[in-house]
Design a protein around this motif. Sequence first.
Motif, PDB file in Angstrom:
ATOM      1  N   MET A   1       0.841  -1.173   0.000  1.00  0.00           N
ATOM      2  CA  MET A   1       0.000   0.000   0.000  1.00  0.00           C
ATOM      3  C   MET A   1       0.894   1.247   0.000  1.00  0.00           C
ATOM      4  SD  MET A   1      -2.828   1.020   2.780  1.00  0.00           S
ATOM      5  CE  MET A   1      -4.286   1.720   2.117  1.00  0.00           C
ATOM      6  N   LYS A   2       0.526   2.234  -0.784  1.00  0.00           N
ATOM      7  CA  LYS A   2       1.293   3.470  -0.854  1.00  0.00           C
ATOM      8  C   LYS A   2       0.529   4.579  -0.166  1.00  0.00           C
ATOM      9  CE  LYS A   2       4.020   2.447  -4.796  1.00  0.00           C
ATOM     10  NZ  LYS A   2       5.205   3.076  -5.270  1.00  0.00           N
ATOM     11  N   ARG A   3       1.278   5.539   0.379  1.00  0.00           N
ATOM     12  CA  ARG A   3       0.634   6.684   1.004  1.00  0.00           C
ATOM     13  C   ARG A   3       1.245   7.962   0.446  1.00  0.00           C
ATOM     14  NH1 ARG A   3       3.022   7.416   7.071  1.00  0.00           N
ATOM     15  NH2 ARG A   3       5.114   7.783   6.355  1.00  0.00           N
ATOM     16  N   LYS A   4       0.486   9.024   0.458  1.00  0.00           N
ATOM     17  CA  LYS A   4       0.912  10.296  -0.088  1.00  0.00           C
ATOM     18  C   LYS A   4       1.663  11.088   0.981  1.00  0.00           C
ATOM     19  CE  LYS A   4      -1.091  14.010  -2.770  1.00  0.00           C
ATOM     20  NZ  LYS A   4      -2.340  14.611  -3.226  1.00  0.00           N
ATOM     21  N   VAL A   5       2.841  11.633   0.623  1.00  0.00           N
ATOM     22  CA  VAL A   5       3.650  12.414   1.550  1.00  0.00           C
ATOM     23  C   VAL A   5       4.038  13.741   0.901  1.00  0.00           C
ATOM     24  CG1 VAL A   5       4.590  10.426   2.787  1.00  0.00           C
ATOM     25  CG2 VAL A   5       5.784  11.297   0.803  1.00  0.00           C
ATOM     26  N   ALA A   6       4.280  14.745   1.717  1.00  0.00           N
ATOM     27  CA  ALA A   6       4.744  16.051   1.247  1.00  0.00           C
ATOM     28  C   ALA A   6       6.232  16.176   1.524  1.00  0.00           C
ATOM     29  CB  ALA A   6       3.983  17.160   1.959  1.00  0.00           C
ATOM     30  N   LEU A   7       6.935  16.823   0.596  1.00  0.00           N
ATOM     31  CA  LEU A   7       8.363  17.060   0.766  1.00  0.00           C
ATOM     32  C   LEU A   7       8.585  18.534   1.033  1.00  0.00           C
ATOM     33  CD1 LEU A   7       9.793  14.930  -2.165  1.00  0.00           C
ATOM     34  CD2 LEU A   7       9.600  14.294   0.222  1.00  0.00           C
ATOM     35  N   VAL A   8       9.378  18.829   2.071  1.00  0.00           N
ATOM     36  CA  VAL A   8       9.635  20.208   2.474  1.00  0.00           C
ATOM     37  C   VAL A   8      11.123  20.507   2.297  1.00  0.00           C
ATOM     38  CG1 VAL A   8       9.945  19.646   4.911  1.00  0.00           C
ATOM     39  CG2 VAL A   8       9.205  21.902   4.282  1.00  0.00           C
ATOM     40  N   CYS A   9      11.426  21.716   1.846  1.00  0.00           N
ATOM     41  CA  CYS A   9      12.808  22.142   1.648  1.00  0.00           C
ATOM     42  C   CYS A   9      13.497  22.279   3.007  1.00  0.00           C
ATOM     43  CB  CYS A   9      12.843  23.473   0.898  1.00  0.00           C
ATOM     44  SG  CYS A   9      14.489  24.149   0.649  1.00  0.00           S
ATOM     45  N   ALA A  10      14.726  21.782   3.109  1.00  0.00           N
ATOM     46  CA  ALA A  10      15.461  21.831   4.370  1.00  0.00           C
ATOM     47  C   ALA A  10      15.953  23.240   4.694  1.00  0.00           C
ATOM     48  CB  ALA A  10      16.649  20.880   4.311  1.00  0.00           C
ATOM     49  N   ILE A  11      16.079  24.109   3.686  1.00  0.00           N
ATOM     50  CA  ILE A  11      16.594  25.457   3.916  1.00  0.00           C
ATOM     51  C   ILE A  11      15.473  26.464   4.199  1.00  0.00           C
ATOM     52  CG2 ILE A  11      17.852  27.367   2.843  1.00  0.00           C
ATOM     53  CD1 ILE A  11      19.474  25.213   1.342  1.00  0.00           C
ATOM     54  N   CYS A  12      14.476  26.545   3.296  1.00  0.00           N
ATOM     55  CA  CYS A  12      13.447  27.590   3.440  1.00  0.00           C
ATOM     56  C   CYS A  12      12.126  27.065   3.998  1.00  0.00           C
ATOM     57  CB  CYS A  12      13.209  28.280   2.108  1.00  0.00           C
ATOM     58  SG  CYS A  12      12.467  27.220   0.857  1.00  0.00           S
ATOM     59  N   SER A  13      11.970  25.779   4.189  1.00  0.00           N
ATOM     60  CA  SER A  13      10.785  25.128   4.772  1.00  0.00           C
ATOM     61  C   SER A  13       9.509  25.265   3.944  1.00  0.00           C
ATOM     62  CB  SER A  13      10.528  25.646   6.189  1.00  0.00           C
ATOM     63  OG  SER A  13      11.635  25.383   7.005  1.00  0.00           O
ATOM     64  N   ASN A  14       9.643  25.446   2.635  1.00  0.00           N
ATOM     65  CA  ASN A  14       8.473  25.461   1.753  1.00  0.00           C
ATOM     66  C   ASN A  14       8.113  24.047   1.347  1.00  0.00           C
ATOM     67  OD1 ASN A  14       8.032  28.186   1.704  1.00  0.00           O
ATOM     68  ND2 ASN A  14       9.131  28.524  -0.201  1.00  0.00           N
ATOM     69  N   ARG A  15       6.816  23.767   1.300  1.00  0.00           N
ATOM     70  CA  ARG A  15       6.338  22.472   0.823  1.00  0.00           C
ATOM     71  C   ARG A  15       6.194  22.554  -0.688  1.00  0.00           C
ATOM     72  NH1 ARG A  15       2.527  19.596   5.070  1.00  0.00           N
ATOM     73  NH2 ARG A  15       3.584  20.292   6.955  1.00  0.00           N
ATOM     74  N   ASN A  16       7.169  22.028  -1.406  1.00  0.00           N
ATOM     75  CA  ASN A  16       7.225  22.177  -2.849  1.00  0.00           C
ATOM     76  C   ASN A  16       6.708  20.970  -3.617  1.00  0.00           C
ATOM     77  OD1 ASN A  16       8.512  24.692  -2.578  1.00  0.00           O
ATOM     78  ND2 ASN A  16      10.483  23.695  -2.334  1.00  0.00           N
ATOM     79  N   TYR A  17       6.815  19.792  -3.076  1.00  0.00           N
ATOM     80  CA  TYR A  17       6.502  18.570  -3.817  1.00  0.00           C
ATOM     81  C   TYR A  17       5.641  17.629  -2.977  1.00  0.00           C
ATOM     82  CZ  TYR A  17      10.319  19.932  -6.902  1.00  0.00           C
ATOM     83  OH  TYR A  17      11.120  20.612  -7.759  1.00  0.00           O
ATOM     84  N   THR A  18       4.845  16.811  -3.676  1.00  0.00           N
ATOM     85  CA  THR A  18       4.160  15.679  -3.059  1.00  0.00           C
ATOM     86  C   THR A  18       4.530  14.443  -3.864  1.00  0.00           C
ATOM     87  OG1 THR A  18       2.181  16.022  -4.394  1.00  0.00           O
ATOM     88  CG2 THR A  18       2.203  17.021  -2.195  1.00  0.00           C
ATOM     89  N   THR A  19       4.600  13.325  -3.185  1.00  0.00           N
ATOM     90  CA  THR A  19       4.946  12.064  -3.832  1.00  0.00           C
ATOM     91  C   THR A  19       4.305  10.929  -3.050  1.00  0.00           C
ATOM     92  OG1 THR A  19       6.780  10.747  -4.701  1.00  0.00           O
ATOM     93  CG2 THR A  19       7.116  11.780  -2.551  1.00  0.00           C
TER      94      THR A  19
END
Length: 48
Positions: free
Chosen positions: A1-19
């Motif tokens: 089973m797969k689940r959806k996660v958000a990726l956040v930038c380590a420098i500016c803390s913006n949520r730029n991607y989901t995978t």
Amino acid sequence: MKRKVALVCAICSNRNYTTSKNASISKRLEMQKYCKTCDKHTLHRETK
């Protein structure tokens, strides 16, 4: 089973991607991705 996660930038803390990620993997996902705010490739980590 797969689940959806958000990726956040380590420098500016913006949520730029989901995978999607395999739910049986317990450690957090880390990838090098391009950040529009930082204008360069940075480390992106999975958020809760």
